[in-house]
Design a protein around this motif. Structure first.
Motif, PDB file in Angstrom:
ATOM      1  N   VAL A 124       0.089  13.222   0.365  1.00 52.72           N
ATOM      2  CA  VAL A 124       0.844  11.828   0.232  1.00 52.72           C
ATOM      3  C   VAL A 124       2.198  12.056   0.522  1.00 52.72           C
ATOM      4  O   VAL A 124       3.007  11.062   0.632  1.00 52.72           O
ATOM      5  N   ARG A 143       0.673  -1.306   0.020  1.00 51.66           N
ATOM      6  CA  ARG A 143       0.040   0.132   0.036  1.00 51.66           C
ATOM      7  C   ARG A 143       0.816   1.201  -0.154  1.00 51.66           C
ATOM      8  O   ARG A 143       0.662   2.244  -0.712  1.00 51.66           O
ATOM      9  N   ALA A 144       1.750   1.322   0.595  1.00 53.43           N
ATOM     10  CA  ALA A 144       2.736   2.402   0.708  1.00 53.43           C
ATOM     11  C   ALA A 144       3.704   2.461  -0.533  1.00 53.43           C
ATOM     12  O   ALA A 144       4.069   4.012  -0.923  1.00 53.43           O
ATOM     13  N   ARG A 179       2.766  11.157   4.080  1.00 55.80           N
ATOM     14  CA  ARG A 179       2.678   9.967   4.307  1.00 55.80           C
ATOM     15  C   ARG A 179       3.877   9.199   3.924  1.00 55.80           C
ATOM     16  O   ARG A 179       4.287   8.107   4.553  1.00 55.80           O
ATOM     17  N   ALA A 180       4.511   9.374   2.680  1.00 57.13           N
ATOM     18  CA  ALA A 180       5.621   8.885   2.420  1.00 57.13           C
ATOM     19  C   ALA A 180       6.565   9.168   3.266  1.00 57.13           C
ATOM     20  O   ALA A 180       7.656   8.257   3.696  1.00 57.13           O
ATOM     21  N   TRP A 224      -2.981  -1.128  -6.990  1.00 53.06           N
ATOM     22  CA  TRP A 224      -1.989  -2.211  -7.024  1.00 53.06           C
ATOM     23  C   TRP A 224      -2.510  -3.262  -7.873  1.00 53.06           C
ATOM     24  O   TRP A 224      -1.558  -3.937  -8.479  1.00 53.06           O
ATOM     25  N   GLY A 281       0.283   1.649  -3.636  1.00 53.96           N
ATOM     26  CA  GLY A 281      -0.874   2.469  -3.082  1.00 53.96           C
ATOM     27  C   GLY A 281      -2.040   1.712  -3.905  1.00 53.96           C
ATOM     28  O   GLY A 281      -2.135   0.744  -4.371  1.00 53.96           O
ATOM     29  N   PRO A 282      -3.370   2.556  -3.916  1.00 53.29           N
ATOM     30  CA  PRO A 282      -4.509   2.345  -4.756  1.00 53.29           C
ATOM     31  C   PRO A 282      -4.224   1.992  -6.189  1.00 53.29           C
ATOM     32  O   PRO A 282      -3.411   2.738  -6.672  1.00 53.29           O
ATOM     33  N   ASP A 317      -2.441   7.000   7.956  1.00 48.04           N
ATOM     34  CA  ASP A 317      -3.522   7.610   7.437  1.00 48.04           C
ATOM     35  C   ASP A 317      -3.716   9.062   8.063  1.00 48.04           C
ATOM     36  O   ASP A 317      -4.480   9.973   7.371  1.00 48.04           O
TER      37      ASP A 317
END
Length: 401
Positions: A375, A266-267, A378-379, A273, A270-271, A370
């Motif tokens: 983004v 997911r990292a 998050r990274a 995949w 991500g969406p 979250d």
């Protein structure tokens, strides 16, 4: 660089536990002479190890190691004290055992979440017959032909490695060697050998599925366990934090590492995949419905706690193995064979509490990621998980501030 005396004693203590249970030391990349010294010493006595852990913990406030390192060693020494007591035969409740090992409190999940997950899975796998049968048929169709497994592993490892090296640089000579093994209670396992090299074992007793393989490789290698080990070796260890040369089972390290690894795909991808994986399989001549696989993964997310609930039933409520296997089949929709394989993991004296690292690690680290504002943040938070000696308590504190 000479290790701090208390850290050296921590390393000696942790290595001694491997004399009680082979495999307790998951990885050690420190001084080989220290490992030989411990291996050649008289066999340790568990109660003595527990006392030594408590003594070292009591000496931490005056050791001058700094707040971050002190907290890290504090929760790990607490975990080792509990392990020593368990090996000595003390009767420690399962919930208390998990708290001491992993610095989290656990409780049963909500059956309504499981029912909701089943309803969503039913929509994804619409058709006739019981949902469990449709799930089993879907998984059967999703199996990777054994003769194609190695090619698939190498393809995903290479693709993920490129993504990781672009975002989270790694030493040029880092590498992962893959091996297929059998008769293990897990699906895959990373053996970090030091000097930026891992051996990843994949269990041949379990059928490997196209939907699961991308996350398995991400979990074990890029940007999961292998990547974390490499970056901590290049950063923390090189800076003199010798405690990071030792990785022990049943410590908070495990919860942090497993949570990070379960969030790895997911990292880094991500969406989307599923579509990404579909293209890689297509290059290998394999058909994969990536969009459907991703939808099914999202639908089944609320089943996260089922295996922890099974551990609570087995060890806290002392239900029979047959009852626990039936629980797993009912709520995780596992086949009888898969349920028994899970039960083998949950019944292992060394691994019985370990399931909580996946459940609570995913929740704790996933929730913290979250809460990133975008983004990029998050990274950066995921980078911190790779690079810093964070603990469950540190993440809880960060979430409150």
């Amino acid at each position: 660089m000479q290790a701090h005396p208390l850290v050296t004693e921590y390393l000696r203590l942790g290595l001694a536990f491997d004399r009680l249970e082979d495999g307790f030391v998951d990885a050690f990349t420190g001084n080989p002479a220290l490992r030989r010294e411990v291996a050649n010493a008289p066999a340790p006595e568990p109660r003595q190890l527990a006392r030594r852990a408590a003594e070292l913990r009591a000496g931490l406030p005056d050791a001058g190691l700094g707040a971050e390192r002190t907290e890290f060693l504090d929760v790990h020494l607490r975990a080792l004290e509990c392990s020593g007591r368990k090996f000595a035969g003390d009767d420690i409740g399962f919930v208390d055992e998990v708290r001491a090992y992993f610095d989290v409190d656990i409780a049963p999940g909500d059956v309504e979440d499981y029912r909701d997950a089943h309803r969503q899975m039913d929509e994804v796998l619409a058709g006739v017959g019981p949902l469990a049968e449709r799930v089993a048929a879907h998984r059967k169709a999703d199996e990777i032909p054994p003769e194609r497994l190695s090619a698939c592993v190498e393809a995903f490892s290479g693709a993920l490695r490129e993504l990781v090296r672009d975002r989270y640089p790694l030493p040029d000579h880092e590498h992962v060697t893959y091996a297929v093994v059998g008769d293990k209670p897990w699906s895959g396992f990373n053996y970090y050998l030091g000097d930026y090299h891992s051996r990843v074992a994949i269990n041949s007793d379990l059928k490997q599925h196209m939907a699961h393989l991308p996350s398995l490789i991400a979990h074990e290698s890029y940007p999961g366990h292998h990547t974390e080990h490499c970056r901590k070796e290049a950063g923390l260890v090189a800076a003199g934090q010798a405690e990071q040369t030792l990785f022990l089972v049943n410590t908070p390290q495990c919860l942090m590492a497993e949570g990070l690894a379960d969030l790895a795909l997911r990292a880094i991808v991500g969406p989307g995949w599923g579509k990404w994986a579909k293209e890689i399989y297509a290059d290998l001549g394999l058909r994969f419905d990536g969009e459907r696989a991703e939808r099914l993964s999202t639908a089944s997310a609320k089943l996260l706690s089922v295996r922890q609930d099974a551990a609570l039933l087995l060890h806290d409520r002392h239900r029979s193995e047959d009852e626990v296997a039936e629980f797993l089949q009912t709520w995780s929709l596992a086949t009888p064979e898969r349920a028994r394989q899970s039960l083998r993991f949950l019944s292992s004296p060394l691994w019985r509490a370990y399931i909580s690292t996946y459940v609570e690690g995913y929740r704790l680290l996933g929730g913290w990621l979250d809460r990133a504002v975008d983004v990029d943040e998050r990274a950066d938070r995921f980078r911190r998980l790779l690079d810093e000696p964070l603990t469950p308590g540190a993440l809880r504190q960060a979430s409150r501030s």
